[in-house]
Design a protein around this motif. Structure first.
Motif, PDB file in Angstrom:
ATOM      1  N   THR A  79      -4.996  18.724  -4.059  1.00 21.27           N
ATOM      2  CA  THR A  79      -4.397  19.048  -2.773  1.00 21.27           C
ATOM      3  C   THR A  79      -5.191  18.399  -1.645  1.00 21.27           C
ATOM      4  OG1 THR A  79      -3.541  21.160  -3.579  1.00 21.27           O
ATOM      5  CG2 THR A  79      -3.747  20.915  -1.197  1.00 21.27           C
ATOM      6  N   VAL A 136      -5.580  17.727   2.705  1.00 20.96           N
ATOM      7  CA  VAL A 136      -5.301  18.320   4.012  1.00 20.96           C
ATOM      8  C   VAL A 136      -5.485  17.253   5.078  1.00 20.96           C
ATOM      9  CG1 VAL A 136      -5.873  20.143   5.654  1.00 20.96           C
ATOM     10  CG2 VAL A 136      -6.166  20.552   3.203  1.00 20.96           C
ATOM     11  N   TRP A 149      -1.035  20.518   4.311  1.00 18.45           N
ATOM     12  CA  TRP A 149      -1.568  20.682   2.952  1.00 18.45           C
ATOM     13  C   TRP A 149      -0.522  20.136   1.996  1.00 18.45           C
ATOM     14  CZ3 TRP A 149      -5.766  24.432   1.719  1.00 18.45           C
ATOM     15  CH2 TRP A 149      -6.379  24.959   2.859  1.00 18.45           C
ATOM     16  N   TYR A 150      -0.884  19.152   1.179  1.00 16.36           N
ATOM     17  CA  TYR A 150       0.121  18.531   0.323  1.00 16.36           C
ATOM     18  C   TYR A 150      -0.526  17.927  -0.915  1.00 16.36           C
ATOM     19  CZ  TYR A 150      -1.504  13.952   1.993  1.00 16.36           C
ATOM     20  OH  TYR A 150      -2.267  12.842   2.266  1.00 16.36           O
ATOM     21  N   GLN A 151       0.305  17.600  -1.886  1.00 15.43           N
ATOM     22  CA  GLN A 151      -0.134  16.889  -3.083  1.00 15.43           C
ATOM     23  C   GLN A 151       0.546  15.518  -3.097  1.00 15.43           C
ATOM     24  OE1 GLN A 151      -0.994  18.519  -6.715  1.00 15.43           O
ATOM     25  NE2 GLN A 151      -1.437  20.571  -5.964  1.00 15.43           N
ATOM     26  N   SER A 189      -2.566  29.411   4.432  1.00 15.49           N
ATOM     27  CA  SER A 189      -2.145  28.060   4.062  1.00 15.49           C
ATOM     28  C   SER A 189      -2.530  27.749   2.627  1.00 15.49           C
ATOM     29  CB  SER A 189      -2.798  27.026   4.995  1.00 15.49           C
ATOM     30  OG  SER A 189      -2.432  27.227   6.334  1.00 15.49           O
ATOM     31  N   ARG A 190      -3.764  28.064   2.284  1.00 17.08           N
ATOM     32  CA  ARG A 190      -4.237  27.794   0.927  1.00 17.08           C
ATOM     33  C   ARG A 190      -3.376  28.520  -0.108  1.00 17.08           C
ATOM     34  NH1 ARG A 190      -9.257  26.169  -0.458  1.00 17.08           N
ATOM     35  NH2 ARG A 190     -10.130  26.936   1.490  1.00 17.08           N
ATOM     36  N   ALA A 197      -0.155  26.648  -0.529  1.00 19.54           N
ATOM     37  CA  ALA A 197      -0.390  25.341  -1.154  1.00 19.54           C
ATOM     38  C   ALA A 197      -0.641  25.503  -2.643  1.00 19.54           C
ATOM     39  CB  ALA A 197      -1.575  24.643  -0.484  1.00 19.54           C
ATOM     40  N   VAL A 208       4.434  22.331   0.225  1.00 22.75           N
ATOM     41  CA  VAL A 208       3.782  21.591   1.295  1.00 22.75           C
ATOM     42  C   VAL A 208       3.662  22.558   2.470  1.00 22.75           C
ATOM     43  CG1 VAL A 208       3.855  19.574   2.807  1.00 22.75           C
ATOM     44  CG2 VAL A 208       4.909  19.473   0.542  1.00 22.75           C
ATOM     45  N   VAL A 209       2.468  22.682   3.033  1.00 22.94           N
ATOM     46  CA  VAL A 209       2.222  23.669   4.082  1.00 22.94           C
ATOM     47  C   VAL A 209       1.912  22.958   5.388  1.00 22.94           C
ATOM     48  CG1 VAL A 209       0.825  25.637   4.805  1.00 22.94           C
ATOM     49  CG2 VAL A 209       1.357  25.317   2.382  1.00 22.94           C
ATOM     50  N   TRP A 241       4.264  13.170   2.734  1.00 26.52           N
ATOM     51  CA  TRP A 241       3.667  14.408   2.222  1.00 26.52           C
ATOM     52  C   TRP A 241       4.437  14.999   1.039  1.00 26.52           C
ATOM     53  CZ3 TRP A 241       4.260  14.844   7.955  1.00 26.52           C
ATOM     54  CH2 TRP A 241       3.139  14.330   8.618  1.00 26.52           C
TER      55      TRP A 241
END
Length: 328
Positions: free
Chosen positions: A70, A72, A88-90, A119-120, A123, A128-129, A163
């Motif tokens: 992840t 940020v 926050w994304y992968q 957020s965590r 995620a 996606v946050v 994202w």
């Protein structure tokens, strides 16, 4: 690009703990270098422990989303220093649903850093946050914070591919004054493209109700909320030339058939009364929009309310139902 829903579903066991800052700070009009959550020395990735020991996999796939990898980024979506959001994304080829988070703070204070652990938690479930800051009432009066929320959403949708975000499948979650912004976005015109649901945690849905309940009360929080609503309106009360701005701030009056479903959570005896949610539910039901109202015993407000046993899980379950059903 494959849909996120086709390869995995959500783990729904995350809870909220105290804030911790993991994002980087961007200069104006810029996107920061990504920060890898849980990265150790020499760029190696170490898993970040989940708030609960083991997120439960969903029955449909038996696979829980991965925490490793992840990233940020802090993104500027406007020129003002407050017009920033942490993403926050992968970085994969999926199209993942999104969760927009809006902090509280009387419209005049607060910061996205206090939403870091929330957020965590989202995620870690594979979303996606977008954790947003917005101009406060000391920076600009209404409708500036609502305009900023629209700006953050538009930026996220415009750069969705960056994202791995599905721009047509997202929810907005707001706390306290942020709940006012979330519900105001949810009732704007006849619905936003891609918005599948709105969550308000102790939302100040009706500034007029806050204004009225703050008159002659001994409750310092209700008095402060009344003063904060006046400041948001540019320093004027809801009469005469100021009636128009107060009408614009009043969420229930803008209910329409195309609005997104809503989930609202209050404490039974908190200073933002359940009257706020009652008014919105009444107006939305008149136009056929479903509204769920949860009331917890006690006085907890905003983040402390969200931390009560079972509350975050109920919210996450509701969010999952809205985004999974829309993503199929």
């Amino acid at each position: 690009m494959r849909s996120w829903v086709t390869v995995g579903a959500l783990a729904l066991a995350a809870t909220v703990v105290g804030p911790a800052v993991v994002h980087t700070t961007a200069s104006a009009h810029a996107i920061s270098a990504p920060t890898q959550v849980g990265a150790g020395k020499a760029g190696k990735v170490t898993p970040t422990p989940a708030p609960t020991p083991t997120p439960a996999p969903t029955p449909s796939t038996g696979t829980a989303p991965l925490v490793q990898g992840t990233l940020v980024e802090t993104v500027a979506y406007g020129r003002h220093v407050r017009q920033r959001m942490d993403v926050w994304y992968q970085p994969d080829e999926l199209k993942r649903p999104g969760v927009f988070l809006i902090h509280g703070g009387w419209w005049s204070s607060g910061d996205k850093k206090y939403m870091t652990e929330v957020s965590r938690s989202y995620a870690e479930q594979g979303y996606v946050v977008f954790n947003i800051n917005y101009r406060l009432s000391g920076d600009a009066s209404w409708p500036a914070p609502r305009t900023d929320t629209f700006g953050a959403i538009a930026t996220a949708r415009r750069h969705a591919a960056r994202w791995s975000f599905d721009p047509n499948n997202y929810v907005v979650v707001g706390f306290s004054a942020g709940g006012h912004l979330a519900t105001a976005v949810g009732t704007y015109k006849n619905g936003l493209p891609g918005l599948r649901g709105v969550v308000g945690i102790s939302p100040v849905i009706s500034p007029l109700t806050a204004y009225t309940e703050g008159i002659g009360t001994l409750d310092p929080n209700k008095r402060k909320l009344r003063d904060s609503a006046i400041k948001l309106a540019g320093g004027c009360e809801p009469t005469g030339k100021c009636a128009r701005v107060w009408t614009s701030m009043e969420v229930p009056w803008h209910a329409s058939r195309g609005d997104a479903p809503m989930l609202i959570v209050h404490s039974s005896d908190e200073f933002v009364s359940a009257e706020h949610s009652r008014q919105l539910k009444e107006h939305l039901q008149q136009v056929g929009v479903p509204v769920t109202v949860l009331t917890e015993q006690g006085v907890e407000h905003s983040a402390p309310l969200y931390r009560l046993p079972g509350v975050a899980e109920q919210v996450q379950q509701w969010v999952a139902e809205k985004l999974l059903s829309s993503g199929r």
